[in-house]
Design an enzyme around this catalytic site. Structure first.
Site, PDB file in Angstrom:
ATOM      1  N   ARG A   1       0.824  -1.226   0.000  1.00 23.39           N
ATOM      2  CA  ARG A   1       0.000   0.000   0.000  1.00 23.39           C
ATOM      3  C   ARG A   1       0.859   1.278   0.000  1.00 23.39           C
ATOM      4  O   ARG A   1       0.520   2.268   0.654  1.00 23.39           O
ATOM      5  CB  ARG A   1      -0.948   0.028   1.211  1.00 23.39           C
ATOM      6  CG  ARG A   1      -1.820  -1.196   1.389  1.00 23.39           C
ATOM      7  CD  ARG A   1      -2.951  -1.254   0.376  1.00 23.39           C
ATOM      8  NE  ARG A   1      -3.910  -2.254   0.760  1.00 23.39           N
ATOM      9  CZ  ARG A   1      -3.886  -3.537   0.331  1.00 23.39           C
ATOM     10  NH1 ARG A   1      -2.953  -3.953  -0.530  1.00 23.39           N
ATOM     11  NH2 ARG A   1      -4.814  -4.381   0.733  1.00 23.39           N
TER      12      ARG A   1
ATOM     13  N   SER B   1     -11.091   1.354   3.620  1.00 24.04           N
ATOM     14  CA  SER B   1     -10.251   1.081   4.795  1.00 24.04           C
ATOM     15  C   SER B   1      -9.515   2.359   5.172  1.00 24.04           C
ATOM     16  O   SER B   1      -8.829   2.939   4.328  1.00 24.04           O
ATOM     17  CB  SER B   1      -9.194   0.035   4.475  1.00 24.04           C
ATOM     18  OG  SER B   1      -9.788  -1.098   3.937  1.00 24.04           O
TER      19      SER B   1
ATOM     20  N   GLU C   1      -4.161   4.578   5.864  1.00 30.63           N
ATOM     21  CA  GLU C   1      -4.030   4.285   4.431  1.00 30.63           C
ATOM     22  C   GLU C   1      -4.486   5.529   3.664  1.00 30.63           C
ATOM     23  O   GLU C   1      -3.965   5.860   2.607  1.00 30.63           O
ATOM     24  CB  GLU C   1      -4.934   3.084   4.100  1.00 30.63           C
ATOM     25  CG  GLU C   1      -4.909   2.674   2.663  1.00 30.63           C
ATOM     26  CD  GLU C   1      -5.725   1.402   2.416  1.00 30.63           C
ATOM     27  OE1 GLU C   1      -5.496   0.393   3.103  1.00 30.63           O
ATOM     28  OE2 GLU C   1      -6.584   1.438   1.528  1.00 30.63           O
TER      29      GLU C   1
HETATM   30  P1  NAP Z   1     -10.528 -10.593   4.740  1.00 28.32           P
HETATM   31  O1  NAP Z   1     -10.425 -11.472   3.541  1.00 28.32           O
HETATM   32  O2  NAP Z   1     -11.632 -10.822   5.718  1.00 28.32           O
HETATM   33  O3  NAP Z   1      -9.162 -10.602   5.511  1.00 28.32           O
HETATM   34  C1  NAP Z   1      -8.953  -9.771   6.655  1.00 28.32           C
HETATM   35  C2  NAP Z   1      -7.547  -9.230   6.614  1.00 28.32           C
HETATM   36  O4  NAP Z   1      -6.632 -10.296   6.705  1.00 28.32           O
HETATM   37  C3  NAP Z   1      -7.279  -8.463   5.353  1.00 28.32           C
HETATM   38  O5  NAP Z   1      -6.980  -7.173   5.737  1.00 28.32           O
HETATM   39  C4  NAP Z   1      -6.114  -9.171   4.686  1.00 28.32           C
HETATM   40  O6  NAP Z   1      -4.984  -8.344   4.474  1.00 28.32           O
HETATM   41  C5  NAP Z   1      -5.681 -10.240   5.666  1.00 28.32           C
HETATM   42  N1  NAP Z   1      -5.653 -11.554   4.980  1.00 28.32           N
HETATM   43  C6  NAP Z   1      -6.667 -12.430   4.816  1.00 28.32           C
HETATM   44  N2  NAP Z   1      -6.256 -13.531   4.207  1.00 28.32           N
HETATM   45  C7  NAP Z   1      -4.948 -13.368   3.946  1.00 28.32           C
HETATM   46  C8  NAP Z   1      -3.958 -14.183   3.327  1.00 28.32           C
HETATM   47  N3  NAP Z   1      -4.237 -15.403   2.835  1.00 28.32           N
HETATM   48  N4  NAP Z   1      -2.696 -13.686   3.228  1.00 28.32           N
HETATM   49  C9  NAP Z   1      -2.394 -12.478   3.707  1.00 28.32           C
HETATM   50  N5  NAP Z   1      -3.284 -11.669   4.310  1.00 28.32           N
HETATM   51  C10 NAP Z   1      -4.547 -12.110   4.444  1.00 28.32           C
HETATM   52  O7  NAP Z   1     -10.512  -9.085   4.286  1.00 28.32           O
HETATM   53  P2  NAP Z   1     -11.684  -8.128   3.793  1.00 28.32           P
HETATM   54  O8  NAP Z   1     -11.871  -7.081   4.828  1.00 28.32           O
HETATM   55  O9  NAP Z   1     -12.870  -8.881   3.272  1.00 28.32           O
HETATM   56  O10 NAP Z   1     -10.969  -7.505   2.551  1.00 28.32           O
HETATM   57  C11 NAP Z   1     -10.677  -8.303   1.428  1.00 28.32           C
HETATM   58  C12 NAP Z   1      -9.579  -7.679   0.617  1.00 28.32           C
HETATM   59  O11 NAP Z   1     -10.004  -6.453   0.044  1.00 28.32           O
HETATM   60  C13 NAP Z   1      -8.347  -7.368   1.429  1.00 28.32           C
HETATM   61  O12 NAP Z   1      -7.220  -7.660   0.643  1.00 28.32           O
HETATM   62  C14 NAP Z   1      -8.445  -5.897   1.687  1.00 28.32           C
HETATM   63  O13 NAP Z   1      -7.194  -5.263   1.832  1.00 28.32           O
HETATM   64  C15 NAP Z   1      -9.136  -5.417   0.443  1.00 28.32           C
HETATM   65  N6  NAP Z   1      -9.876  -4.211   0.757  1.00 28.32           N
HETATM   66  C16 NAP Z   1      -9.291  -2.990   0.559  1.00 28.32           C
HETATM   67  C17 NAP Z   1      -9.993  -1.858   0.902  1.00 28.32           C
HETATM   68  C18 NAP Z   1      -9.429  -0.502   0.747  1.00 28.32           C
HETATM   69  O14 NAP Z   1     -10.135   0.460   0.954  1.00 28.32           O
HETATM   70  N7  NAP Z   1      -8.183  -0.371   0.413  1.00 28.32           N
HETATM   71  C19 NAP Z   1     -11.258  -1.943   1.409  1.00 28.32           C
HETATM   72  C20 NAP Z   1     -11.800  -3.184   1.606  1.00 28.32           C
HETATM   73  C21 NAP Z   1     -11.104  -4.317   1.263  1.00 28.32           C
HETATM   74  P3  NAP Z   1      -4.799  -7.329   3.237  1.00 28.32           P
HETATM   75  O15 NAP Z   1      -5.696  -6.190   3.537  1.00 28.32           O
HETATM   76  O16 NAP Z   1      -3.355  -6.975   3.327  1.00 28.32           O
HETATM   77  O17 NAP Z   1      -5.147  -8.065   1.985  1.00 28.32           O
END
Ligand code: NAP
Length: 342
Positions: free
Chosen positions: A165, A240, A335
């Site tokens: 990020r 986020s 972020e």
């Molecule tokens: P999730 O799949 O419920 O996972 C929760 C957190 O654990 C995430 O933040 C993710 O990190 C980490 N994670 C889960 N599985 C992983 C793996 N196999 N290896 C490494 N890290 C793992 O997350 P969620 O809230 O539904 O979000 C899904 C994805 O969408 C995530 O990648 C999240 O970053 C992205 N997202 C981004 C935004 C934004 O505004 N930038 C908003 C919503 C969701 P990471 O965040 O590093 O992937």
């Protein structure tokens, strides 16, 4: 170039906050961009380039100079032989439109980043990512105007120094130096999505999809995001608010003694924690602070339910950061980028 005066920045950001921009210019081409930069120089105005406004918090004082939006949004695909296609998109194109067009052509590489709000031009700034896929994985190069040397330049993946990020455009000495006008990605032909994240695997499995197509993966990602995120059309927010903290293995072992269920993932020799979990454990989920709030759906999302100022949101973020640090000894970092706060 369309030049306007005294434009409310709240109309340009998904938080729906921020003061007034003294000047605002929408530019559609490189030539128009040069015109806008020239105007700012002639009038000694500071400049700020805005994309979809979906990842920034702009101060209530606004911006006393020129806010520029690059609105050129052309997308073109070019066949690179048996395995790949390069796609070039202008900075003003909607990121999700680029994903949609790529998936429609059965091109793999960005499908798990479906539904991320914002523009193509903003995507390199924080090396956007979701479900383990990051922009840098398919990135080839970008064109930008270099304000330091006064000409258009091409930057490679290495030049951009992408990390989790982050990039040279977001932190470090070159922050604010470049105006991104176009990016080029290389996408794969005949490849299936590579899904590793449990949340997405489970969602796909529940739908009976063991080996999803690109378009099935895209639909599943959009559905999941819909469950976990707030729609900025309904409530002001910037997705986020905090990055996930990266800590040492020793720190994790220390935390595991008190919190054996703390979610963690290996990250480049260190460990990535989950900010949403840490915030939830401090009791902030669904709570209000002044006129700003923490989403009831997702503790990682700070919201403007209607009348919050940027200061309210910043104060809330600081309070959460303080409480997480007090409870876990872990420092959260935003972020979201703060613009115009001294
Ligand atoms: P999730 O799949 O419920 O996972 C929760 C957190 O654990 C995430 O933040 C993710 O990190 C980490 N994670 C889960 N599985 C992983 C793996 N196999 N290896 C490494 N890290 C793992 O997350 P969620 O809230 O539904 O979000 C899904 C994805 O969408 C995530 O990648 C999240 O970053 C992205 N997202 C981004 C935004 C934004 O505004 N930038 C908003 C919503 C969701 P990471 O965040 O590093 O992937």
């Amino acid at each position: 170039m369309r030049l306007k005066r005294n434009i409310p920045i709240s109309n340009l950001t998904t938080f729906k906050t921020g003061g007034t921009a003294r000047y605002y210019a929408e530019v559609d081409t490189k030539k128009e961009l040069l015109g806008a930069i020239e105007f700012a120089k002639r009038n000694a105005l500071p400049m700020f380039v805005i994309g979809g406004g979906s990842d920034i918090l702009v101060s209530d004082k606004g911006h006393g100079g020129l806010v520029i939006k690059y609105s050129g949004n052309r997308i073109s695909f070019s066949d690179e032989g048996k395995d790949s296609v390069s796609v070039t998109a202008e900075a003003g194109a909607d990121w999700d439109k680029l994903v949609e067009e790529s998936v429609k052509r059965n091109l793999q590489g960005i499908e798990l980043m479906s539904g991320i709000p914002g523009t193509v031009g903003a995507s390199p700034i924080q090396n956007i990512g979701a479900f383990g896929q990051e922009l840098k994985d398919s990135f080839l190069k970008l064109s930008a105007y270099d304000l330091k040397v006064g000409r258009f330049v091409v930057l490679s993946k290495e030049d951009c120094k992408f990390s989790y990020r982050d990039s040279i455009f977001k932190s470090g000495k070159d922050k604010g130096r470049y105006v991104i006008v176009e990016i080029t990605l290389v996408l794969n032909k005949n490849k299936k999505p590579h899904v590793e994240y449990q949340s997405l695997l489970k969602h796909l499995e529940d739908k009976g999809l063991k080996s999803p197509t690109l378009s099935e993966a895209r639909d599943a990602v959009i559905e999941l995001r819909g469950h976990k995120l707030e729609d900025p059309k309904i409530i002001g927010n910037a997705g986020s608010f905090f990055k996930n903290p990266i800590v040492s293995k020793e720190k994790l072992n220390e935390l595991l003694k008190d919190y054996p269920d703390i979610p963690n993932h290996p990250h480049e020799g260190k460990v990535k924690l989950f900010s949403g979990w840490l915030i939830e454990k401090t009791g902030w989920k669904g709570k209000k602070h002044k006129k700003a709030a923490v989403s009831v759906k997702n503790a990682l999302v700070l919201t403007n339910p209607g009348e919050a100022t940027s200061k309210d949101i910043k104060d809330l973020a600081e309070q959460i950061t303080k409480d997480v640090h007090k409870k876990f000894g872990v420092k959260l970092e935003p972020e979201v980028q703060f613009i115009g706060f001294d």
